[in-house]
Design a protein around this motif. Structure first.
Motif, PDB file in Angstrom:
ATOM      1  N   THR A 194      -1.562   5.338  -0.465  1.00  0.00           N
ATOM      2  CA  THR A 194      -0.618   6.455  -0.511  1.00  0.00           C
ATOM      3  C   THR A 194       0.651   6.045   0.235  1.00  0.00           C
ATOM      4  O   THR A 194       0.705   4.977   0.851  1.00  0.00           O
ATOM      5  N   SER A 195       1.654   6.919   0.235  1.00  0.00           N
ATOM      6  CA  SER A 195       2.917   6.611   0.908  1.00  0.00           C
ATOM      7  C   SER A 195       2.754   6.461   2.415  1.00  0.00           C
ATOM      8  O   SER A 195       3.603   5.866   3.087  1.00  0.00           O
ATOM      9  N   THR A 196       1.657   6.969   2.964  1.00  0.00           N
ATOM     10  CA  THR A 196       1.421   6.859   4.406  1.00  0.00           C
ATOM     11  C   THR A 196       0.330   5.840   4.744  1.00  0.00           C
ATOM     12  O   THR A 196       0.020   5.645   5.918  1.00  0.00           O
TER      13      THR A 196
ATOM     14  N   VAL B 256       0.823  -1.204   0.000  1.00  0.00           N
ATOM     15  CA  VAL B 256       0.000   0.000   0.000  1.00  0.00           C
ATOM     16  C   VAL B 256       0.861   1.260   0.000  1.00  0.00           C
ATOM     17  O   VAL B 256       0.526   2.265  -0.640  1.00  0.00           O
ATOM     18  N   THR B 257       1.982   1.238   0.691  1.00  0.00           N
ATOM     19  CA  THR B 257       2.779   2.453   0.889  1.00  0.00           C
ATOM     20  C   THR B 257       3.881   2.641  -0.149  1.00  0.00           C
ATOM     21  O   THR B 257       4.503   3.700  -0.204  1.00  0.00           O
TER      22      THR B 257
ATOM     23  N   ARG C 261       1.197   2.079  -5.699  1.00  0.00           N
ATOM     24  CA  ARG C 261       0.722   1.767  -4.346  1.00  0.00           C
ATOM     25  C   ARG C 261      -0.606   1.034  -4.435  1.00  0.00           C
ATOM     26  O   ARG C 261      -1.506   1.457  -5.168  1.00  0.00           O
ATOM     27  N   ALA C 262      -0.742  -0.036  -3.684  1.00  0.00           N
ATOM     28  CA  ALA C 262      -1.953  -0.844  -3.747  1.00  0.00           C
ATOM     29  C   ALA C 262      -3.137  -0.094  -3.143  1.00  0.00           C
ATOM     30  O   ALA C 262      -3.010   0.602  -2.128  1.00  0.00           O
ATOM     31  N   ASP C 263      -4.287  -0.225  -3.781  1.00  0.00           N
ATOM     32  CA  ASP C 263      -5.544   0.316  -3.289  1.00  0.00           C
ATOM     33  C   ASP C 263      -6.328  -0.816  -2.620  1.00  0.00           C
ATOM     34  O   ASP C 263      -6.171  -1.985  -2.955  1.00  0.00           O
ATOM     35  N   LEU C 264      -7.189  -0.458  -1.680  1.00  0.00           N
ATOM     36  CA  LEU C 264      -8.015  -1.444  -0.981  1.00  0.00           C
ATOM     37  C   LEU C 264      -9.411  -1.482  -1.580  1.00  0.00           C
ATOM     38  O   LEU C 264     -10.081  -0.455  -1.669  1.00  0.00           O
TER      39      LEU C 264
END
Length: 464
Positions: A433-435, A333-334, A406-409
């Motif tokens: 996002t990166s966070t 994700v990040t 970045r992976a999305d949920l």
């Protein structure tokens, strides 16, 4: 119950088709290298299986994520798709993808384990061809082999299991597993070794990954023994010896195995896939369920590490009925190169509302999960309202839909009501996002947006 204000209204594209022949293994070609890019535009697409209504909806990825009007719903009534829709088919129980016919476009591979074909055990797998105008070129159905008790298509994977440089399709039924070697076999299923399976087992799932060998694929099969105990096993090798060296990872009331859900991803960056399993039923006397991580490595798995909602850094509390671990998915994700973990808890109580459900994103910190955040319909920015029996988190999938690295949920809530119609179901997509995840530009849609409506439609039970 209150009417949801769900964000995306989708248009179902018209479909036309022509039947084609199907080689079962194809060489790489031009349009896209992504095994889930059905229209060849370079973006990963999200497939949503709704077996209660016998349908699969594909929302096409783009720079802005999933968007209104970029979708197709496929059923056995779609022109060119083999078969006829019948209530018990469960078309969409299992959904995967891969370039089956070698034209460079991902094809939709759909399991229907309840399909009835005269003279054969239950179950079928349908391949619906992708293309620039995806799902308008027909497809082919693979029927259940004779040497099984049925429920062929319960799960499937698309991977290179014979190391010839070209992927193949592997499929499980309730008590067996098979692969298709290539066009020369004319679609014939070849049985793999099953002597390691306990008598009366019912297999429910299968995943593959480079767990013990960076240049070789392994398989994890899981399900339930005849006595009701969980069963999970791993095997590696090649065609002809898969299963001969099967390793039973656990069975019975062992809380580190699963009958519910499993996923693979490199959580520690060592180049090996790691195995994550979910135990939503808290088999060993726990309360709300758990997830277990087994790190892959050179020839062996690491010791299992189990997390519950009472573990340090995991939000929530370990409470009976939460169903934590009912769905799991690994993805980065990040963008730090390590796979993070999404865990569904569809029985979670939120703000006193029972069974509304939640999803926890656990960030990988050098392979450990000690930092997480829960998301649900009472989280600021998430569309909808938490209501009893929504079961938000029934399904989860981490994948990069908008191609930002970045992976999305994506997550489903099969109990979501739309107006006065109960259990229509809905799906949400939150961007990575990166966070971590963000609710900015959050998308949500329900079954009625795609013509998959009616009481009990269960839209979003499966995500791929």
């Amino acid at each position: 119950m209150r009417v949801r204000n769900l964000a995306v209204t989708a248009t179902v594209a018209a479909l036309a088709a022509a039947g084609l022949t199907l080689p079962m293994a194809g060489s790489a070609s031009a349009a896209s290298t992504l095994k889930d890019d059905f229209n060849g535009d370079g973006y990963r697409d999200l497939a949503i299986g709704s077996p209660d209504s016998n349908s699969v909806t594909v929302t096409f990825g783009s720079a802005s994520g999933v968007s209104e009007g970029r979708s197709v719903t496929v059923t056995q009534e779609t022109s060119g798709v083999p078969g006829v829709t019948e209530p018990e088919d469960e078309f969409g129980e299992n959904v995967i993808s891969g370039d089956v016919n070698g034209d460079g476009f991902a094809d939709l591979i759909v399991g229907a384990p309840g399909e009835k074909v005269t003279g054969k055990p239950s179950g079928s797998v349908s391949i619906v061809y992708g293309g620039k105008r995806a799902f308008t070129s027909g497809g082919r159905a693979l029927n259940s082999p004779a040497d099984t008790s049925g429920r062929f298509g319960e799960a499937a994977v698309w991977t290179d299991l014979d190391y010839d440089g070209s992927p193949q399709l592997a499929v499980i039924s309730g008590d067996n597993w098979y692969y298709y070697s290539g066009s020369g076999e004319d679609g014939r299923a070849l049985g793999l070794e099953v002597d390691f399976l306990p008598e009366g087992v019912r297999l429910d799932g299968m995943i593959s990954g480079n767990f013990k060998y960076k240049d070789g694929v392994g398989f994890v099969l899981y399900g339930e023994r005849a006595d009701g105990g969980a069963y999970t096993a791993h095997m590696h090798g090649g065609v002809g010896d898969y299963g001969y060296e099967a390793e039973v990872l656990g069975e019975g009331d062992d809380p580190t195995v699963t009958r519910d859900a499993a996923t693979a991803g490199d959580v520690d960056g060592d180049g090996y896939d790691d195995l994550i399993t979910g135990d939503s039923r808290a088999a060993a006397g726990g309360k709300g369920g758990s997830v277990t991580v087994r790190r892959g490595g050179d020839g062996k798995f690491g010791a299992p590490v189990t997390y519950t909602q009472d573990s340090a850094g995991v939000p929530g509390a370990d409470e009976a009925g939460d169903g934590f671990g009912a769905a799991v998915s690994a993805g980065d994700v990040t963008g730090d190169g390590l796979a993070d973990l999404a865990v569904g808890a569809p029985g979670e109580t939120v703000d006193g509302v029972s069974g509304t459900g939640s999803v926890t994103l656990l960030k990988s910190v050098r392979g450990a999960f000690t930092s997480g955040r829960a998301w649900h319909q009472e989280t600021a920015g998430v569309p909808g309202v938490a209501e009893e029996g929504d079961h938000f988190g029934t399904s989860v999938r981490l994948k990069d839909i908008n191609k930002n690295g970045r992976a999305d949920l994506a997550t489903g809530a099969t109990g979501e009501d739309i107006g006065t119609t109960r259990d229509v179901g809905a799906v949400w997509v939150l961007r990575g996002t990166s966070t971590g995840l963000t609710t900015s530009y959050a998308a949500s849609f329900n079954g009625t947006d795609f013509g998959v409506g009616g009481t009990g439609a269960g839209f979003g039970r499966t995500l791929r």
